[in-house]
Design an enzyme around this catalytic site. Structure first.
Site, PDB file in Angstrom:
ATOM      1  N   GLU A  82      46.107  31.946  35.395  1.00  0.00           N
ATOM      2  CA  GLU A  82      45.368  32.976  34.657  1.00  0.00           C
ATOM      3  C   GLU A  82      46.223  33.662  33.604  1.00  0.00           C
ATOM      4  O   GLU A  82      45.724  34.026  32.540  1.00  0.00           O
ATOM      5  CB  GLU A  82      44.798  34.026  35.623  1.00  0.00           C
TER       6      GLU A  82
ATOM      7  N   HIS B   7      38.503  37.847  47.271  1.00  0.00           N
ATOM      8  CA  HIS B   7      37.435  37.213  46.495  1.00  0.00           C
ATOM      9  C   HIS B   7      36.197  38.108  46.428  1.00  0.00           C
ATOM     10  O   HIS B   7      35.101  37.631  46.179  1.00  0.00           O
ATOM     11  CB  HIS B   7      37.044  35.855  47.093  1.00  0.00           C
TER      12      HIS B   7
END
Lengths: 333, 348, 328
Positions: A70, A139
């Protein structure tokens, strides 16, 4: 600030997921400089199937599967945006923003200002938030308050399919960095969406989803729909106004104030942790600008400053829902 | 055409002039900083001039670079004007960033200079992004990211390098190994002798060159640029160099010995190159002195420009946050500037 | 006093521009350390292994290899490396007095730097990459074993070594560049990244060996003539643009680069003969690396008056036969 008149437009019934995907499709068709990048968004169609078949239409040059890095691809999107591209990045789960945060906070957010306005930063970052899937702490986070707080970034979080379309179009067309937060539990939620390919919702506009005169519920994402259900349940008893906040930054102070002048009572419902966040900012705007309209203590509905636990029973405990909104209304009406 | 062609005598003199300009700019900046005229920090490029000029000379005008916190040399090498540069160091409105960036954030996007950067290792992802634009638009240009030896330890550098290599993007990663990451020697920060060895992890070439020799840097970047343009992807170049000053001005330099500094100073990239040109019969001592005094004049003019330039008006602090109008900034600025604003709290 | 071998490991890794422009492969320092360990292990092929004298290097390769090895006595030379060719030359000078054989892990350049100072001590250059003319691509253990057999006198050094000629270029202003396999002239202006970059840059030079299987100018010479490294005489070449050349050849000029080269003249130089070239602007190189920038010079190419004794590893094991390796 008048919102685009949804009622007057031709519409189509779509889910939030479809609205996002079709918006991406339209914007890519409209502008060659728009491209998508993220983990597993092409061949797999995205882990939550949002990008779906887009790679088949636009090819893997414009729907790019990135390595799982990322910081690198967020930085690449930032550099691309500074040089004439209009990237739309997908961060698979908003928790993964942590990995990319240096490029977000020190580059994307600051370049325009540090350079005296001599660069644009037309990048959109889409990411999924929220609990409810048993996905546990890494998550399921709702982190939009960080982004909304950080100067130089805009943040939006749609609660309906129409808002998803209008806000995403504005985000992509904006010359500023805009984070588009998708609650993963409402992808299947359906609604009427204007078919107009130029249907946009200005960044910084909230929308009154249901008018009422007794209490204002300002909600985001999943809690918009749940608050509307509560309003239906209370109909005849309490007249609830429900506002989809839509934009977290800029924040539509006028719509908040107008509603409070009418109702005098406020509940703020957002899935982020309660301290120092989205709720607090809405409340601050209310007391700064509508102090004398308030008739009762303001109520906040959110996550009680915990992470998202795994066990479904624990997750249900901390996740805010319609019942909590209802309780909050009943406490002040 | 490369920005400066070192294959020609004119080009070599121009390269020498740019190196001298950097040296003079940073000498002046260091002095003015020590006198308290320049706020903040300054990180001087003195000693590393051959890397910046060697590299940027090999680029074409529309190529992009990303820079580091030690960026003055990269700016001048890329052709930026010392006047608005110096004005930016002084925090003046005529500066490249209207006084909002300062030494560590000078940028000129139109000139392909995507910014100096105060975050170690942040440039390579941005350079990779510029290369992504180039690649997507099918343009014939490249991006070059300067990074220091310390940056090679950063995760985002690895992440970007992996992306650039996997996608064959036209970017060059130029590691300026000046042997210290702030005050810690390179061998205490890395387990490889040559930082170019990291290229192996991305299956791209990595080479180490003498960063005190402008011709070596220039040649390596020329080859890497060709490789990038041909669609073969990134190259890692490590240029071994040395900063003659401390990490920042005012650094006591407790981490290195004087004799080490002297050994490197004996290889001064400007003096050695000038001597080579003199030995070749391309430059006389008189011409060299004339060039030095021309450069002194250029920087004196830049200094005067900066000193006499206007301060930004305080309310300009609220400009440039967004392309769009954002009501919050307008409103908060109004309250600050109106001595707290009206405590209206709505209608009573 | 027991026998000694000298070990030189060149730590310079990644400095070859040909890994960018051609197909040069480079061995990293970790791999070099393992090869150095193999060399030291190989010494144990003889019952009483020689002591290994090691050149200290900036990357600490020799020191860490020595730490790993227990069956052989090792001794790090007492000098501080500065990371230049001077390290090699200093070590080679010491070994010329103290060692009975020298193993070099490096390329043509390191072998040459050793050869300049090591006198008549038998030399085993081991290639750690694939881009060299002189060093042998052989497992380090085998090279160590061969060095031990030579150093301890288990095989007779004279029978298994040969003289490798060297070549040199000398300028009017009396600067000299010496090469093991070749000394070249390039029409580039600068030393730059050192390695010869483009075939069209080469304008001539002199070689101590000619074989199409050599890389560089020796390969060019080998396309028209044949010269063993120990054969008397050297070959001078003047090269021109292939389009206007009286003859052209295909040669391996660099790793991964086969090029058409135009030869204007090529001739044997014997008995002190030399080839003189007037150079307006260029760089004199040695063994494929640019060394000396010259402007308005006259450069004289010829055989150097000395050369190292190289060990033929194959000859060592032939001479050793099987008896050497049997116990009791």
């Amino acid at each position: 600030m008048a919102s685009a008149g949804l009622e007057a437009e031709a519409t189509e019934t779509m889910t939030v997921r479809e609205a996002i995907r079709e918006t991406l499709r339209e914007e890519m068709a409209r502008d060659e400089d728009v491209f998508l990048m993220g983990e597993d968004i092409a061949t797999m169609g995205g882990v939550l199937d949002v990008t779906g078949d887009l790679h088949e239409q636009f090819g893997k040059d414009r729907v790019r599967d990135t390595p799982i890095g990322e910081s690198g691809f967020m930085g690449a999107a930032t550099g691309a945006a500074a040089t004439g591209s209009r990237p739309v990045v997908e961060i698979m789960f908003s928790d993964f923003l942590g990995v990319a945060m240096e490029q977000v906070m020190n580059q994307m957010a600051k370049m325009r200002y540090m350079f005296g306005g001599k660069t644009e930063m037309p990048v959109t970052v889409r990411t999924t938030e929220g609990g409810g899937m048993g996905a546990a702490s890494q998550h399921s986070g709702t982190v939009h308050s960080w982004i909304a707080h950080f100067p130089g970034l805009m943040a939006v979080a749609p609660g309906t399919p129409a808002a998803a379309k209008g806000l995403l179009k504005s985000a992509i067309r904006s010359d500023d960095p805009v984070f588009f937060f998708e609650n993963k539990m409402i992808y299947e939620q359906s609604g009427e969406v204007p078919v107009d390919e130029d249907f946009t919702i200005p960044l910084g506009e909230a929308h009154v989803e249901r008018e009422g005169s007794d209490v204002t519920v300002i909600a985001t994402q999943r809690l918009v729909g749940e608050s509307l259900s509560v309003a239906d349940e209370l109909e005849g008893d309490t007249d609830v106004e429900v506002i989809d906040l839509r934009s977290l930054y800029p924040l539509d102070t006028d719509t908040i104030v107008e509603s409070l002048e009418k109702t005098g009572r406020l509940v703020v419902a957002d899935e982020s942790p309660l301290s120092y966040g989205t709720h607090a900012e809405v409340v601050a705007r209310a007391v700064e600008n509508a102090f004398y309209s308030l008739d009762a203590p303001i109520q906040r509905v959110g996550v009680p400053d915990t992470h998202m636990p795994f066990s479904p029973s624990l997750e249900r405990e901390v996740l805010p829902d319609g019942a909590e909104v209802r309780d909050a209304i009943e406490r002040i009406v | 055409m490369p920005t400066i062609d070192l294959e020609t005598e004119t080009g070599r003199k121009e390269a020498l002039r740019r190196m001298l300009t950097i040296r003079q700019f940073d000498t002046t900046a260091g002095e003015r900083f020590a006198d308290g005229e320049i706020p903040g920090f300054v990180h001087l490029y003195i000693g590393e001039e051959a890397v910046g000029v060697g590299a940027c000379s090999a680029l074409e005008d529309d190529d992009y670079i990303t820079s580091t916190h030690r960026g003055h040399g990269h700016c001048i090498a890329k052709g930026l004007d010392p006047k608005p540069m110096m004005a930016e160091l002084y925090g003046k409105r005529e500066g490249y960033c209207n006084g909002k960036g300062g030494s560590m954030h000078i940028a000129d996007v139109d000139a392909g200079m995507l910014g100096a950067n105060g975050i170690v290792g942040a440039g390579p992802p941005l350079g990779t992004g510029a290369a992504l634009t180039i690649d997507r638009k099918g343009e014939d240009r490249v991006a070059l990211s300067f990074l220091g030896d310390g940056a090679v330890a950063q995760g985002q550098v690895h992440s970007a390098a992996n992306l650039a290599a996997t996608w064959d993007l036209p970017v060059i990663f130029l590691v300026e190994n000046n042997h210290y990451g702030e005050g810690t020697p390179v061998e205490e920060q890395h387990n490889v002798e040559n930082l170019s060895a990291t290229a192996g992890a991305y299956n791209v070439p990595g080479i180490t060159v003498d960063g005190m020799d402008i011709t070596a840097v220039n040649e390596a970047v020329t080859e890497a640029r060709e490789r990038a343009r041909a669609g073969d992807g990134p190259t890692f170049i490590e240029a071994e160099t040395y900063r003659f000053h401390g990490h920042f001005e005012g650094d006591e330099e407790l981490y290195r010995e004087d004799d080490e500094v002297e050994r490197w100073e004996a290889r001064d990239p400007i003096e050695t190159f000038a001597q080579r040109l003199i030995d070749r019969g391309e430059l006389t001592n008189e011409e060299y002195e004339a060039l030095q005094s021309e450069v002194e004049t250029t920087i004196e003019e830049a200094l005067e420009y900066a000193q006499s330039a206007e301060e930004p008006a305080p309310e300009e602090a609220y400009d440039d946050m967004f392309a769009a109008e954002v009501p919050e900034i307008t409103e908060f600025a109004r309250r600050v500037r109106a001595d707290g604003g009206d405590p209206d709290g709505g209608e009573r | 006093m027991g026998a000694h071998i000298g070990l030189i490991v060149n730590p310079a890794a990644g400095r070859d521009i040909r890994r960018l422009t051609g197909g040069a492969s480079v061995v990293d320092n970790y791999a070099k350390r393992r090869v150095a360990e193999c060399v030291l292990e190989g010494l144990e092929v003889v019952p009483d292994p020689p002591t290994a004298l090691l050149m200290p290097d900036t990357a600490g390769i020799a020191a860490s290899a020595a730490e790993e090895i227990s069956g052989v006595e090792t001794d790090l030379l007492d000098c501080s490396p500065d990371g230049t060719a001077a390290d090699t030359r200093r070590a080679a000078a010491r070994f010329s007095e103290e060692a009975d054989a020298i193993v070099v892990l490096g390329g043509d350049g390191t072998s040459r730097d050793t050869a300049l100072e090591c006198g008549d001590v038998p030399l085993l250059p081991v290639s750690t990459g694939t881009n060299n003319v002189v060093p042998t691509a052989v497992d380090g253990t085998v090279a160590g074993a061969a060095a031990a057999l030579v150093a301890t006198g288990a095989v007779e050094a004279a029978a298994v070594t040969y003289r490798h000629d060297m070549v040199e270029a000398r300028t009017k202003s009396d600067e000299t560049v010496t090469g093991l396999a070749s000394v070249e002239l390039s029409n580039r202006s600068f030393v730059g990244t050192r390695a010869m970059l483009d075939p069209e840059d080469l304008t001539g030079g002199v070689v101590s060996r000619a074989n199409p299987a050599d890389i560089g100018l020796s390969s060019v010479a080998g396309a028209t003539d044949s010269l063993a490294p120990d054969e008397p005489g050297v070959i001078g070449l003047r090269l021109v643009d292939p389009d206007t050349a009286p003859r052209t050849v295909r040669a391996i000029v660099a790793p991964g680069v086969v090029a058409e080269i135009g030869i204007e003249e090529g001739y044997r130089l014997t008995d002190g003969e030399s080839m003189t070239v007037d150079v307006e602007e260029g760089v004199v190189g040695a063994d494929g690396e640019r060394e000396l920038e010259v402007v308005g010079e006259t450069v004289e190419f010829r055989a150097a008056d000395r050369g190292p004794r190289l060990v033929s590893i194959e000859a060592v094991f032939d001479a050793a036969g099987t008896g050497v390796f049997e116990n009791g």
